[in-house]
Design an enzyme around this catalytic site. Structure first.
Site, mmCIF file in Angstrom:
data_model
loop_
_atom_site.group_PDB
_atom_site.id
_atom_site.type_symbol
_atom_site.label_atom_id
_atom_site.label_comp_id
_atom_site.label_asym_id
_atom_site.label_seq_id
_atom_site.Cartn_x
_atom_site.Cartn_y
_atom_site.Cartn_z
ATOM 1 C CB CYS A 74 -31.905 3.174 -21.177
ATOM 2 S SG CYS A 74 -32.189 4.535 -22.348
ATOM 3 C CG HIS A 76 -30.138 6.749 -19.330
ATOM 4 N ND1 HIS A 76 -30.088 5.556 -20.017
ATOM 5 C CD2 HIS A 76 -29.878 6.425 -18.030
ATOM 6 C CE1 HIS A 76 -29.797 4.565 -19.182
ATOM 7 N NE2 HIS A 76 -29.682 5.063 -17.965
ATOM 8 C CG ASN A 100 -28.671 3.404 -14.736
ATOM 9 O OD1 ASN A 100 -29.299 3.205 -15.769
ATOM 10 N ND2 ASN A 100 -27.613 4.194 -14.705
ATOM 11 C CD GLN A 136 -29.075 0.346 -21.046
ATOM 12 O OE1 GLN A 136 -29.763 0.794 -20.151
ATOM 13 N NE2 GLN A 136 -28.837 1.019 -22.162
#
Length: 443
Positions: free
Chosen positions: A66, A361, A382, A60
């Protein structure tokens, strides 16, 4: 606070020789590096009994998308598997464009709704603090997908501003606050709601232009070409719309997915549903809706979905007890208590009530390690690129999950009948500034 008090505090530090070593280590290396617990690092072995192969991670970059990356990653996992694609990505820039455009409209509608309220009141002050931003929630993206569909990343790739959004956000928010002044002034002059809506339409034209010049204009139709990696076959789809593409190639019925939260605060009983006032993207779209359950139930639901080889969107507070370079999330990873000779002992509920923690997040659960049926660590995909963790994948201890995970999104088929009935309840409205109204936006 007297000089003698300060002298007493100083004397206590000076009388213990080890304090000089601790002080020097922290001053030179920083708090986290100096307090890193190597035993915790060793224990977070990146091997899992239940593991879904999801390929290369996304990035990102310098944006707070996110939540959007995490959701689109769950879609691409299915798409890559179904059509034998390798590291295929959906366009995060495309959904970013429509999210910002819809958020701008949502803000202006909220300004019209609250035009009779004072600017220094808590509600209008909260609205004006952040007219729009990168952050969001699962249900907000569902509204975008329902209305606009998705496109491959190649069709609408990243731009400078999509990957580094601070300047675009600053410009949009300046314009939206200016628009808010205009609308409120017209209201004070006695203009009707219809008049204000007409003015708002012209204001949105400016917002659309800013977005097009910064992010590009979203395609109405496009050609989709891909090669099946397994069969080595080439495929071409001519003139498909984003909505048609989602239906044909992703094909998930998003009405089947529900947000499950764990908020153990006294004001939110379990097995009740909640929504948040003035939190949304598409006016008239899907509303935020959470079902609050205990943490054991939340984890069991996530495990059921992982066992069925489907990844899980989840929201957490990644700021606390996370070593991002190593990709470790564990309550024991930093030994602050020993280093500073004190205790950091707030409960999860206390952290929420006293503003120490909230959802910051969103990532994706792609695996879990089960010992005698119980989890002890989780595999996390992630969206910070491959140079962190294990080629972008993190490991979270089960204790960290208990303390800092607030939300998962699962197919409602995994809910027992009791929770299905609970989810169907009319949600209780929370104030806009409630901790459960926090948006996932970590960069």
């Amino acid at each position: 606070m007297s000089a003698s008090m300060v002298a007493k505090y100083s004397d206590k530090i000076q009388t213990k020789p080890k304090n000089r070593i601790i002080k020097d280590a922290i001053m030179k290396n920083g708090i986290n590096a100096a307090t890193l617990n190597n035993d915790a690092v060793v224990s977070m072995n990146p091997v899992f009994s239940e593991d879904i192969d999801t390929g290369k991670v996304t990035n990102q970059k310098m944006s707070g998308r996110c939540w959007m990356f995490a959701a689109l990653n769950t879609f691409r996992h299915k798409l890559n598997s179904t059509f034998d694609l390798k590291d295929f990505e959906l366009s995060q820039n495309y959904t970013m464009f429509w999210d910002k455009f819809e958020k701008s409209n949502y803000f202006l509608e909220s300004i019209i709704d609250t035009a009779d309220k004072p600017t220094d009141g808590r509600l209008v002050s909260w609205l004006l603090a952040t007219p729009q931003q990168d952050g969001g929630q699962w249900d907000m993206l569902v509204s975008i997908i329902d209305k606009y569909g998705v496109v491959p990343k190649q069709v609408m790739p990243e731009t400078f501003q999509s990957s580094r959004s601070v300047e675009l956000n600053r410009l949009l928010n300046a314009k939206l606050r200016e628009d808010a002044i205009h609308l409120r002034t017209l209201f004070e002059e006695g203009k009707s709601r219809q008049d204000l809506e007409a003015v708002k339409e012209g204001q949105l034209e400016d917002i659309y232009r800013i977005l097009v010049f910064s992010l590009g204009e979203p395609p109405k139709t496009f050609d989709f070409e891909y090669r099946d990696e397994e069969k080595k076959e080439f495929h071409r789809e001519i003139g498909i719309t984003p909505q048609e593409f989602y239906k044909k190639y992703v094909g998930l019925n998003l009405d089947d997915y529900v947000s499950i939260i764990n908020s153990p605060t006294k004001d939110k009983p379990y097995k009740k549903t909640y929504t948040v006032q003035y939190l949304g993207t598409v006016v008239g779209g899907r509303k935020i809706k959470y079902l609050n359950v205990d943490m054991e139930t939340l984890k069991k639901l996530a495990i059921r979905q992982i066992k069925d080889k489907e990844t899980v969107w989840f929201g957490c507070d990644v700021v606390l007890y996370t070593e991002p370079k190593l990709g470790i999330m564990d309550k024991a990873v930093f030994d602050y208590d020993t280093a500073f000779s004190t205790k950091f002992g707030l409960t999860k509920a206390q952290r929420l009530d006293y503003k120490q923690s909230c959802l910051t997040h969103a990532m994706v659960l792609t695996g879990v390690n089960l010992v005698d049926g119980k989890p002890n660590r989780w595999k996390v995909e992630n969206s910070w690129g491959e140079d962190r963790g294990h080629k972008g994948y993190f490991v979270a201890s089960d204790k960290w999950m208990d303390e800092f995970t607030y939300q998962v999104v699962v197919n409602k088929k995994y809910l027992p009948d009791e929770l299905k009935a609970a989810y169907d309840q009319k949600p209780i409205e929370l104030k806009p500034w409630d901790p459960m109204g926090a948006l996932a936006l970590m960069k």
